[in-house]
Design a protein around this motif. Structure first.
Motif, PDB file in Angstrom:
ATOM      1  N   ASP A  71      33.668   0.839  36.933  1.00 38.84           N
ATOM      2  CA  ASP A  71      34.314   2.117  37.263  1.00 38.84           C
ATOM      3  C   ASP A  71      33.455   3.289  36.790  1.00 38.84           C
ATOM      4  O   ASP A  71      33.292   4.284  37.500  1.00 38.84           O
ATOM      5  CB  ASP A  71      35.709   2.205  36.647  1.00 38.84           C
ATOM      6  N   TRP A  72      32.914   3.180  35.558  1.00 42.33           N
ATOM      7  CA  TRP A  72      32.053   4.244  35.035  1.00 42.33           C
ATOM      8  C   TRP A  72      30.833   4.433  35.923  1.00 42.33           C
ATOM      9  O   TRP A  72      30.418   5.561  36.177  1.00 42.33           O
ATOM     10  CB  TRP A  72      31.609   3.941  33.609  1.00 42.33           C
ATOM     11  N   CYS A  73      30.261   3.338  36.387  1.00 42.69           N
ATOM     12  CA  CYS A  73      29.097   3.438  37.278  1.00 42.69           C
ATOM     13  C   CYS A  73      29.458   4.213  38.541  1.00 42.69           C
ATOM     14  O   CYS A  73      28.680   5.046  39.013  1.00 42.69           O
ATOM     15  CB  CYS A  73      28.572   2.049  37.657  1.00 42.69           C
ATOM     16  N   SER A  74      30.640   3.949  39.064  1.00 41.73           N
ATOM     17  CA  SER A  74      31.100   4.631  40.279  1.00 41.73           C
ATOM     18  C   SER A  74      31.328   6.120  40.035  1.00 41.73           C
ATOM     19  O   SER A  74      31.194   6.934  40.952  1.00 41.73           O
ATOM     20  CB  SER A  74      32.398   4.000  40.791  1.00 41.73           C
ATOM     21  N   GLU A  75      31.672   6.486  38.800  1.00 36.57           N
ATOM     22  CA  GLU A  75      31.948   7.880  38.469  1.00 36.57           C
ATOM     23  C   GLU A  75      30.682   8.712  38.287  1.00 36.57           C
ATOM     24  O   GLU A  75      30.747   9.946  38.256  1.00 36.57           O
ATOM     25  CB  GLU A  75      32.817   7.961  37.210  1.00 36.57           C
ATOM     26  N   GLY A  76      29.543   8.062  38.122  1.00 38.51           N
ATOM     27  CA  GLY A  76      28.277   8.792  38.046  1.00 38.51           C
ATOM     28  C   GLY A  76      27.892   9.244  36.654  1.00 38.51           C
ATOM     29  O   GLY A  76      28.328   8.692  35.642  1.00 38.51           O
ATOM     30  N   ASP A  77      27.063  10.289  36.620  1.00 36.07           N
ATOM     31  CA  ASP A  77      26.431  10.766  35.387  1.00 36.07           C
ATOM     32  C   ASP A  77      27.398  11.187  34.284  1.00 36.07           C
ATOM     33  O   ASP A  77      27.035  11.158  33.105  1.00 36.07           O
ATOM     34  CB  ASP A  77      25.487  11.936  35.686  1.00 36.07           C
ATOM     35  N   SER A  78      28.608  11.556  34.651  1.00 32.87           N
ATOM     36  CA  SER A  78      29.560  12.007  33.628  1.00 32.87           C
ATOM     37  C   SER A  78      29.942  10.876  32.662  1.00 32.87           C
ATOM     38  O   SER A  78      30.504  11.135  31.601  1.00 32.87           O
ATOM     39  CB  SER A  78      30.826  12.569  34.280  1.00 32.87           C
ATOM     40  N   THR A  79      29.608   9.634  33.019  1.00 35.62           N
ATOM     41  CA  THR A  79      29.962   8.491  32.169  1.00 35.62           C
ATOM     42  C   THR A  79      28.737   7.836  31.537  1.00 35.62           C
ATOM     43  O   THR A  79      28.849   6.727  30.993  1.00 35.62           O
ATOM     44  CB  THR A  79      30.732   7.436  32.977  1.00 35.62           C
ATOM     45  N   LEU A  80      27.605   8.491  31.570  1.00 38.37           N
ATOM     46  CA  LEU A  80      26.388   7.912  30.996  1.00 38.37           C
ATOM     47  C   LEU A  80      26.578   7.551  29.518  1.00 38.37           C
ATOM     48  O   LEU A  80      26.143   6.490  29.075  1.00 38.37           O
ATOM     49  CB  LEU A  80      25.204   8.864  31.145  1.00 38.37           C
ATOM     50  N   GLN A  81      27.231   8.438  28.755  1.00 39.20           N
ATOM     51  CA  GLN A  81      27.441   8.181  27.325  1.00 39.20           C
ATOM     52  C   GLN A  81      28.304   6.933  27.102  1.00 39.20           C
ATOM     53  O   GLN A  81      27.993   6.103  26.248  1.00 39.20           O
ATOM     54  CB  GLN A  81      28.065   9.398  26.630  1.00 39.20           C
ATOM     55  N   GLN A  82      29.379   6.805  27.889  1.00 39.67           N
ATOM     56  CA  GLN A  82      30.240   5.630  27.745  1.00 39.67           C
ATOM     57  C   GLN A  82      29.466   4.346  28.041  1.00 39.67           C
ATOM     58  O   GLN A  82      29.606   3.345  27.332  1.00 39.67           O
ATOM     59  CB  GLN A  82      31.455   5.700  28.693  1.00 39.67           C
ATOM     60  N   ARG A  83      28.638   4.392  29.081  1.00 47.53           N
ATOM     61  CA  ARG A  83      27.871   3.201  29.449  1.00 47.53           C
ATOM     62  C   ARG A  83      26.836   2.869  28.371  1.00 47.53           C
ATOM     63  O   ARG A  83      26.670   1.711  28.005  1.00 47.53           O
ATOM     64  CB  ARG A  83      27.199   3.395  30.811  1.00 47.53           C
ATOM     65  N   TYR A  84      26.189   3.887  27.856  1.00 53.90           N
ATOM     66  CA  TYR A  84      25.213   3.680  26.781  1.00 53.90           C
ATOM     67  C   TYR A  84      25.908   3.076  25.551  1.00 53.90           C
ATOM     68  O   TYR A  84      25.435   2.091  24.985  1.00 53.90           O
ATOM     69  CB  TYR A  84      24.540   5.007  26.417  1.00 53.90           C
ATOM     70  N   ASP A  85      27.035   3.676  25.170  1.00 52.10           N
ATOM     71  CA  ASP A  85      27.780   3.186  24.001  1.00 52.10           C
ATOM     72  C   ASP A  85      28.214   1.736  24.202  1.00 52.10           C
ATOM     73  O   ASP A  85      28.146   0.929  23.272  1.00 52.10           O
ATOM     74  CB  ASP A  85      29.008   4.063  23.731  1.00 52.10           C
ATOM     75  N   MET A  86      28.656   1.413  25.414  1.00 49.71           N
ATOM     76  CA  MET A  86      29.090   0.050  25.704  1.00 49.71           C
ATOM     77  C   MET A  86      27.927  -0.929  25.535  1.00 49.71           C
ATOM     78  O   MET A  86      28.086  -1.985  24.924  1.00 49.71           O
ATOM     79  CB  MET A  86      29.640  -0.041  27.128  1.00 49.71           C
ATOM     80  N   PHE A  87      26.752  -0.569  26.043  1.00 46.65           N
ATOM     81  CA  PHE A  87      25.605  -1.463  25.915  1.00 46.65           C
ATOM     82  C   PHE A  87      25.132  -1.567  24.466  1.00 46.65           C
ATOM     83  O   PHE A  87      24.709  -2.647  24.033  1.00 46.65           O
ATOM     84  CB  PHE A  87      24.458  -1.068  26.853  1.00 46.65           C
ATOM     85  N   MET A  88      25.234  -0.507  23.703  1.00 48.33           N
ATOM     86  CA  MET A  88      24.883  -0.585  22.285  1.00 48.33           C
ATOM     87  C   MET A  88      25.848  -1.520  21.547  1.00 48.33           C
ATOM     88  O   MET A  88      25.438  -2.293  20.684  1.00 48.33           O
ATOM     89  CB  MET A  88      24.874   0.807  21.649  1.00 48.33           C
ATOM     90  N   GLU A  89      27.114  -1.446  21.910  1.00 51.40           N
ATOM     91  CA  GLU A  89      28.123  -2.333  21.323  1.00 51.40           C
ATOM     92  C   GLU A  89      27.839  -3.787  21.710  1.00 51.40           C
ATOM     93  O   GLU A  89      27.917  -4.697  20.881  1.00 51.40           O
ATOM     94  CB  GLU A  89      29.505  -1.911  21.821  1.00 51.40           C
ATOM     95  N   ARG A  90      27.496  -4.012  22.971  1.00 48.30           N
ATOM     96  CA  ARG A  90      27.156  -5.369  23.438  1.00 48.30           C
ATOM     97  C   ARG A  90      25.928  -5.889  22.703  1.00 48.30           C
ATOM     98  O   ARG A  90      25.854  -7.049  22.329  1.00 48.30           O
ATOM     99  CB  ARG A  90      26.876  -5.392  24.947  1.00 48.30           C
ATOM    100  N   LYS A  91      24.956  -5.016  22.499  1.00 46.85           N
ATOM    101  CA  LYS A  91      23.735  -5.407  21.796  1.00 46.85           C
ATOM    102  C   LYS A  91      24.073  -5.883  20.385  1.00 46.85           C
ATOM    103  O   LYS A  91      23.583  -6.923  19.933  1.00 46.85           O
ATOM    104  CB  LYS A  91      22.752  -4.233  21.755  1.00 46.85           C
ATOM    105  N   ALA A  92      24.926  -5.134  19.700  1.00 48.34           N
ATOM    106  CA  ALA A  92      25.329  -5.513  18.346  1.00 48.34           C
ATOM    107  C   ALA A  92      26.073  -6.848  18.363  1.00 48.34           C
ATOM    108  O   ALA A  92      25.863  -7.701  17.489  1.00 48.34           O
ATOM    109  CB  ALA A  92      26.203  -4.425  17.725  1.00 48.34           C
ATOM    110  N   THR A  93      26.912  -7.058  19.363  1.00 42.44           N
ATOM    111  CA  THR A  93      27.644  -8.313  19.499  1.00 42.44           C
ATOM    112  C   THR A  93      26.680  -9.487  19.672  1.00 42.44           C
ATOM    113  O   THR A  93      26.816 -10.517  19.011  1.00 42.44           O
ATOM    114  CB  THR A  93      28.615  -8.247  20.697  1.00 42.44           C
TER     115      THR A  93
END
Length: 138
Positions: A71-93
């Motif tokens: 959904d964030w991908c579909s919303e575009g640039d306004s969700t870049l921070q959420q996507r980055y944070d999600m991947f950082m969280e996944r990386k830590a996991t």
């Protein structure tokens, strides 16, 4: 532009067509086009997106959370921070999972050495500990 059938994509990703239909039903593939008769038409970019979905799934991320990412991908640039944070969280996991696997591998390596030594000696008595690995000399 070349398109692929659900069977071709399933084979490419080592998934079943059923899994791809499930992903679609769960809203993970809003990008996939359909023919007027409803047949899914996959593009190279769709296969790339599915590889990301599979990557996230392999980290233990629930489908519901992967849907947020889509959904964030579909919303575009306004969700870049959420996507980055999600991947950082996944990386830590994944880093934590790797540490746990490393500890598991250390135990397995130890037991392989234990049994190889016992095999070479023809007896487990060479270790002077019980079969579980607890010292019995104390």
């Amino acid at each position: 532009m070349k398109t692929y059938s659900i069977s071709e994509v399933a084979k490419e990703l080592n998934l079943t067509p059923y899994t791809l239909r499930y992903y679609d039903k769960e809203g993970l593939m809003p990008f996939v086009e359909r023919t007027p008769s409803g047949t899914r038409l996959f593009k190279e970019s769709d296969i790339g997106a599915l590889k990301i979905i599979e990557c996230l799934k392999s980290t233990g991320m629930p489908i519901k959370e992967i849907k947020h990412f889509i959904d964030w991908c579909s919303e575009g640039d306004s969700t870049l921070q959420q996507r980055y944070d999600m991947f950082m969280e996944r990386k830590a996991t994944v880093e934590a999972q790797m540490e746990e696997l490393k500890k598991t591998m250390e135990v397995i390596d130890h037991k392989c050495l234990y049994y190889q030594t016992a095999l070479d000696a023809g007896t487990e008595d060479i270790h002077k500990i019980d079969k579980v690995g607890i010292s019995i000399t104390n």
